[in-house]
Design an enzyme around this catalytic site. Structure first.
Site, PDB file in Angstrom:
ATOM      1  N   ALA A  77      58.271 -74.468  -3.342  1.00 14.33           N
ATOM      2  CA  ALA A  77      58.871 -75.691  -2.813  1.00 14.33           C
ATOM      3  C   ALA A  77      58.486 -76.843  -3.729  1.00 14.33           C
ATOM      4  CB  ALA A  77      58.336 -75.950  -1.418  1.00 14.33           C
ATOM      5  N   GLY A 116      57.484 -70.716  -2.028  1.00 14.71           N
ATOM      6  CA  GLY A 116      58.889 -70.643  -1.584  1.00 14.71           C
ATOM      7  C   GLY A 116      59.755 -69.856  -2.542  1.00 14.71           C
ATOM      8  N   GLU A 119      59.250 -66.386  -1.429  1.00 13.37           N
ATOM      9  CA  GLU A 119      59.897 -66.259  -0.115  1.00 13.37           C
ATOM     10  C   GLU A 119      61.422 -66.140  -0.269  1.00 13.37           C
ATOM     11  OE1 GLU A 119      57.194 -68.517   3.094  1.00 13.37           O
ATOM     12  OE2 GLU A 119      57.760 -69.778   1.373  1.00 13.37           O
ATOM     13  N   GLU A 139      50.120 -70.817  -1.224  1.00  9.24           N
ATOM     14  CA  GLU A 139      50.147 -71.974  -0.322  1.00  9.24           C
ATOM     15  C   GLU A 139      48.755 -72.396   0.164  1.00  9.24           C
ATOM     16  OE1 GLU A 139      54.390 -70.466  -0.075  1.00  9.24           O
ATOM     17  OE2 GLU A 139      52.394 -69.650  -0.424  1.00  9.24           O
TER      18      GLU A 139
HETATM   19  N1  T1G Z   1      56.601 -78.627  -7.109  1.00  4.10           N
HETATM   20  C1  T1G Z   1      56.763 -79.722  -7.885  1.00  4.10           C
HETATM   21  N2  T1G Z   1      56.371 -79.809  -9.193  1.00  4.10           N
HETATM   22  C2  T1G Z   1      55.800 -78.705  -9.695  1.00  4.10           C
HETATM   23  C3  T1G Z   1      55.574 -77.521  -8.939  1.00  4.10           C
HETATM   24  C4  T1G Z   1      56.028 -77.506  -7.586  1.00  4.10           C
HETATM   25  N3  T1G Z   1      55.879 -76.434  -6.804  1.00  4.10           N
HETATM   26  N4  T1G Z   1      54.948 -76.632  -9.736  1.00  4.10           N
HETATM   27  C5  T1G Z   1      54.800 -77.212 -10.936  1.00  4.10           C
HETATM   28  N5  T1G Z   1      55.301 -78.460 -10.916  1.00  4.10           N
HETATM   29  C6  T1G Z   1      55.354 -79.406 -12.035  1.00  4.10           C
HETATM   30  C7  T1G Z   1      53.967 -79.870 -12.495  1.00  4.10           C
HETATM   31  O1  T1G Z   1      53.515 -80.958 -11.747  1.00  4.10           O
HETATM   32  C8  T1G Z   1      54.248 -80.249 -13.938  1.00  4.10           C
HETATM   33  O2  T1G Z   1      54.886 -81.488 -13.904  1.00  4.10           O
HETATM   34  C9  T1G Z   1      55.276 -79.215 -14.375  1.00  4.10           C
HETATM   35  O3  T1G Z   1      55.871 -78.734 -13.159  1.00  4.10           O
HETATM   36  C10 T1G Z   1      54.694 -78.066 -15.121  1.00  4.10           C
HETATM   37  O4  T1G Z   1      53.643 -77.521 -14.345  1.00  4.10           O
HETATM   38  C11 T1G Z   1      57.774 -73.213   1.587  1.00  4.10           C
HETATM   39  C12 T1G Z   1      55.772 -74.853   0.969  1.00  4.10           C
HETATM   40  C13 T1G Z   1      54.487 -72.641 -11.995  1.00  4.10           C
HETATM   41  C14 T1G Z   1      52.486 -71.483 -12.775  1.00  4.10           C
HETATM   42  O5  T1G Z   1      51.680 -73.630  -5.673  1.00  4.10           O
HETATM   43  O6  T1G Z   1      51.195 -72.874 -10.290  1.00  4.10           O
HETATM   44  O7  T1G Z   1      56.286 -73.187  -1.849  1.00  4.10           O
HETATM   45  O8  T1G Z   1      53.161 -82.827 -15.050  1.00  4.10           O
HETATM   46  O9  T1G Z   1      51.803 -77.962 -15.974  1.00  4.10           O
HETATM   47  O10 T1G Z   1      50.980 -74.430 -16.656  1.00  4.10           O
HETATM   48  O11 T1G Z   1      56.090 -71.664   1.608  1.00  4.10           O
HETATM   49  O12 T1G Z   1      52.901 -75.094 -12.211  1.00  4.10           O
HETATM   50  O13 T1G Z   1      55.086 -81.908 -16.306  1.00  4.10           O
HETATM   51  O14 T1G Z   1      55.427 -83.752 -14.612  1.00  4.10           O
HETATM   52  O15 T1G Z   1      51.446 -76.411 -14.029  1.00  4.10           O
HETATM   53  O16 T1G Z   1      53.361 -73.677 -17.092  1.00  4.10           O
HETATM   54  C15 T1G Z   1      53.750 -73.154  -3.942  1.00  4.10           C
HETATM   55  C16 T1G Z   1      52.467 -74.412  -8.332  1.00  4.10           C
HETATM   56  C17 T1G Z   1      54.297 -74.444  -3.472  1.00  4.10           C
HETATM   57  C18 T1G Z   1      52.910 -73.200  -7.632  1.00  4.10           C
HETATM   58  C19 T1G Z   1      53.576 -73.263 -14.160  1.00  4.10           C
HETATM   59  N6  T1G Z   1      53.798 -73.086  -5.387  1.00  4.10           N
HETATM   60  N7  T1G Z   1      52.756 -74.413  -9.742  1.00  4.10           N
HETATM   61  O17 T1G Z   1      52.380 -73.545 -14.797  1.00  4.10           O
HETATM   62  O18 T1G Z   1      52.971 -75.769 -15.924  1.00  4.10           O
HETATM   63  S1  T1G Z   1      54.178 -74.545  -1.715  1.00  4.10           S
HETATM   64  C20 T1G Z   1      52.736 -73.332  -6.141  1.00  4.10           C
HETATM   65  C21 T1G Z   1      52.053 -73.655 -10.614  1.00  4.10           C
HETATM   66  C22 T1G Z   1      55.518 -73.657  -1.132  1.00  4.10           C
HETATM   67  C23 T1G Z   1      56.683 -72.616   0.797  1.00  4.10           C
HETATM   68  C24 T1G Z   1      55.612 -73.556   0.363  1.00  4.10           C
HETATM   69  C25 T1G Z   1      52.337 -73.861 -12.063  1.00  4.10           C
HETATM   70  C26 T1G Z   1      53.252 -72.791 -12.708  1.00  4.10           C
HETATM   71  P1  T1G Z   1      54.633 -82.536 -15.003  1.00  4.10           P
HETATM   72  P2  T1G Z   1      52.337 -76.947 -15.072  1.00  4.10           P
HETATM   73  P3  T1G Z   1      52.398 -74.322 -16.226  1.00  4.10           P
END
Ligand code: T1G
Length: 697
Positions: A77, A116, A119, A139
């Site tokens: 998400a 998400g 999911e 999450e």
């Molecule tokens: N939402 C918004 N921005 C995100 C994002 C996300 N989920 N994930 C990464 N970014 C942005 C980050 O801030 C950065 O932005 C750029 O992308 C590159 O990220 C319903 C509610 C995917 C493994 O926890 O683990 O889903 O600084 O530097 O090293 O159940 O990002 O460039 O402006 O980390 O290549 C669950 C989080 C959400 C995954 C890539 N998902 N992301 O790593 O790049 S909760 C996560 C990561 C959810 C549902 C629930 C990593 C990555 P900027 P980066 P990277």
């Protein structure tokens, strides 16, 4: 042949900027294109819903394949949307449409399918992935639980016990492991994901709705064991206990009811303080590694390290663990030998916790060579000086390094307190000098303060930040001042605690209250762990130049004078004679503190927890405001990253400055006032309002 012009199919996603249809014969590729990580923002969800409705209705379309453009599938998400009320369509609505679609819908996954994103894939009839894909439900690392069916669909593929492990740890797994667990149906090898997915989808017998599957049977013992270890490592965190509850309900509740309960728990947790703190940290970490300007880091393959003591050997180990070639130098043969032992111990530990980027500790050890003379460092790309914290010794080593290493090599010093600009000037090439301030134990502590000298070249700084990432450290850029960001703030925090000793508090009270506040360990227990002698030596060195009007608490000196230098001497602020565990309160110290307090003649009182925490928060926030105002720290969030990743403040609380931002400005002003009054002479008030505005961003 891809029909880029879906006009014959009236492409409903035409107006969506982040989801498009690409028709390939009777297959519809639903392409999510929302850089940088295809987060499932409201625009993505709307575009997906329209695309699925089109696939459902279009006569010429046999099946749909959801695929990500760019480097990844869907990273979850859009976390940026969390601070706002959810905008429709919400993800469960999209997933229900996929399940209701009469045709097969598959997910073709590369890069990452997280939260998400996974999911979304779990709601599809099949999941196809490239071999180097990672999947997971992280999450809980954001203080929430999966909110779009992850806790219900995953156990229907893997069983409850495995789902409990994956959901409560948030760990990410590779495609092959995921295939073994039944999460991924097909791993594509030797062809493009597009072709591999198209081929596999044609073999599908039709709809396979995971939510309608029965949870595979398994023994109660297996489930109970998984639950126990989940709750143990969850340490009472609400998100983890809610995740356990949700996953277990997959075996006990009708799926629609369980999905509704999961969603309700997700929404309640999303608005929690812990979730807000973890989101704050998530984005702060991503900003920390970024530098203004476009200076390029210099390539670093070989690192030289001078000084094989605790710090030098630790630095050598983390560099070797990342696959860099390391030359560890120490003129003292015995020290070098001892250094070899420390490197090997650290590598074994890094292997145990899965932090090696090379196959084994032996492979990593093979990256380290040892030398008795700086002359061995002529070819290195970057050199780090990690000798004893003494101005004359460090200056001498840096001067010799500047004359030895290549003209384009970067020269770094691991000093904690000495003036980096003064050290740099001694090298006659200050533009090549930066600070790389590691924290002990180096192979465990994530933080690396990358210190920008007055004359440091932007490329040298960029090289330091890039090296930090290579060796798995969290870089925080700091300007030059005594103690940089972390030690400078910590000194004010400690001083405030020591003032309260003179006003009626005892070490064990303050330690307990500071642990309740968010520090992993109270300041007096930390001193006993690291040893009281280093700080004592610093105080003695400074005594001559200290302004007599400054408030100075002598209690720690008295303790040291008794030979109590902490755990290593069996006693310090606490008594460790009973063994290695937590130190016991020692009446000798209690009496000494009381006596010193009486000597100072300050009014004695019984402190309330809130007042102790307020004084400390006031002192920390004020110093943070000064650091931001002086440009030593780049942002309030980076100050919190330093205290979380270097000084044991709980990331589940975001950091002391984040905690301050949850209070009213008058509450904070009162806390800063109280800390200022207690400090007395020399107290400088920082622009706290500017600091808190920086957090609000
Ligand atoms: N939402 C918004 N921005 C995100 C994002 C996300 N989920 N994930 C990464 N970014 C942005 C980050 O801030 C950065 O932005 C750029 O992308 C590159 O990220 C319903 C509610 C995917 C493994 O926890 O683990 O889903 O600084 O530097 O090293 O159940 O990002 O460039 O402006 O980390 O290549 C669950 C989080 C959400 C995954 C890539 N998902 N992301 O790593 O790049 S909760 C996560 C990561 C959810 C549902 C629930 C990593 C990555 P900027 P980066 P990277």
């Amino acid at each position: 042949m891809i029909d880029k012009n879906p006009s014959q199919h009236q492409d409903p996603t035409a107006k969506s900027s982040v989801v498009r249809l690409e028709i390939d014969g009777d297959l519809a590729f639903i392409v999510i294109d929302n850089p940088p990580v295809n987060a499932s923002s409201v625009a993505v969800r709307s575009g997906l819903l329209e695309a699925i409705q089109h696939v459902s209705a279009a006569p010429g379309i046999k099946a749909g394949i959801i695929i990500g453009a760019g480097s990844t599938f869907v990273a979850g998400a859009d976390i940026k949307e969390f601070g706002r009320p959810p905008a429709p369509p919400e993800l469960p609505t999209v997933l229900a449409a996929i399940e209701a679609c009469p045709k097969s819908v598959a997910a073709a996954i590369h890069g990452a399918a997280l939260g998400g994103g996974l999911e979304l894939a779990l709601a599809c009839d099949a999941r196809i992935a490239l071999a180097d894909t990672i999947v997971g439900l992280p999450e809980v690392t954001l203080g929430i639980i999966p909110g779009a069916g992850g806790t219900q669909r995953l156990p229907r593929l893997t069983g409850i016990a495995t789902a409990l492990d994956l959901v409560t740890s948030g760990r990410r797994i590779g495609a092959r492991e995921a295939a073994k667990l039944g999460i991924i149906d097909h791993v594509v090898d030797g062809k493009s994901l597009h072709d591999g997915a198209a081929e596999f989808v044609r073999t599908l017998p039709g709809k396979r709705i995971v939510a309608d599957l029965v949870v595979p049977p398994e023994t109660d013992e297996a489930i109970a064991q998984a639950e126990q270890s989940a709750l143990k490592s969850g340490r009472g965190r609400e998100a983890v206990s809610e995740a356990v509850k949700a996953v277990k309900s997959a075996a006990t509740l009708p799926v629609r009811e369980a999905l509704a309960q999961e969603r309700a728990a997700f929404q309640q947790l999303r608005d929690s303080e812990e979730a807000a703190a973890l989101r704050y940290n998530f984005f702060a970490e991503r900003q920390a590694g970024k530098l203004d300007g476009n200076a390029k880091p210099l390539p670093v393959k070989t690192v030289g390290i001078v000084g094989a003591g605790t710090m030098g050997a630790g630095i050598a180990a983390v560099c070797a663990a990342a696959g860099l070639d390391v030359i560890l130098v120490d003129a003292n043969a015995a020290a070098l030998e001892a250094g070899k032992g420390r490197v090997s111990t650290a590598l074994t530990d890094l292997h145990r916790v899965g932090k090696l980027k090379v196959p084994s500790a032996e492979d990593a050890a093979a990256h380290v060579t040892y030398a008795g003379d700086i002359a061995a460092l002529t070819g290195v790309d970057l050199v780090i000086e990690a000798v004893f914290e003494d101005l004359r010794i460090k200056t001498d080593v840096l001067e010799r390094l500047a004359a030895t290493v290549r003209a384009d090599a970067v020269i770094a010093t691991n000093t904690s307190y000495l003036d980096l600009d003064q050290l740099a000037e001694a090298t006659s090439r200050p533009h090549d000098v930066i600070g790389l301030h590691f924290f002990a134990p180096v192979h465990r502590m994530r933080l690396l303060e990358v210190v920008r000298g007055a004359k440091s070249d932007p490329a040298a700084l960029a090289t330091g930040v890039s090296l930090a990432k290579t060796i798995g450290k969290l870089p925080v850029v700091a300007g030059v001042c005594e103690g940089f960001i972390g030690n400078r703030i910590y000194a004010k925090y400690r001083a405030q605690c020591e003032y309260m000793l003179e006003e009626g508090a005892l070490p064990q009270d303050l330690d307990a209250v500071m642990e309740d506040f968010g520090f992993a360990m109270g300041p007096f227990a930390v001193s006993d762990l690291s040893g009281l002698d280093i700080a004592w030596a610093t105080r003695k060195r400074k005594a001559a130049s200290r302004d007599p009007r400054e408030r100075y608490v002598g209690i720690a000196d008295r303790i040291c004078e008794m030979g109590r230098l902490g755990r290593k001497t069996g006693a310090g602020w606490y008594d460790y004679s009973a063994g290695s565990g937590r130190g016991a309160v020692d009446p000798i110290v209690t009496e000494l503190v009381r006596a010193e307090a009486r000597k100072q003649g300050r009014p004695q009182k019984i402190f309330a927890k809130a007042e102790m925490q307020g004084r400390v928060l006031g002192a920390i926030v004020n110093e943070a405001a000064l650091l931001l105002g002086e440009g030593i720290a780049r942002s309030a969030a980076e100050i919190d990253l330093v205290l979380v990743n270097g000084f044991g403040f709980s990331k589940f609380r975001g950091g002391p400055v984040f905690q301050a931002s949850r209070k009213t400005s008058s509450e904070i002003d009162a806390m800063v006032d109280a800390a200022g009054q207690a400090t007395g002479f020399g107290f400088r008030r920082g622009d706290v309002a500017a600091l808190l505005a920086d957090i609000a961003g």
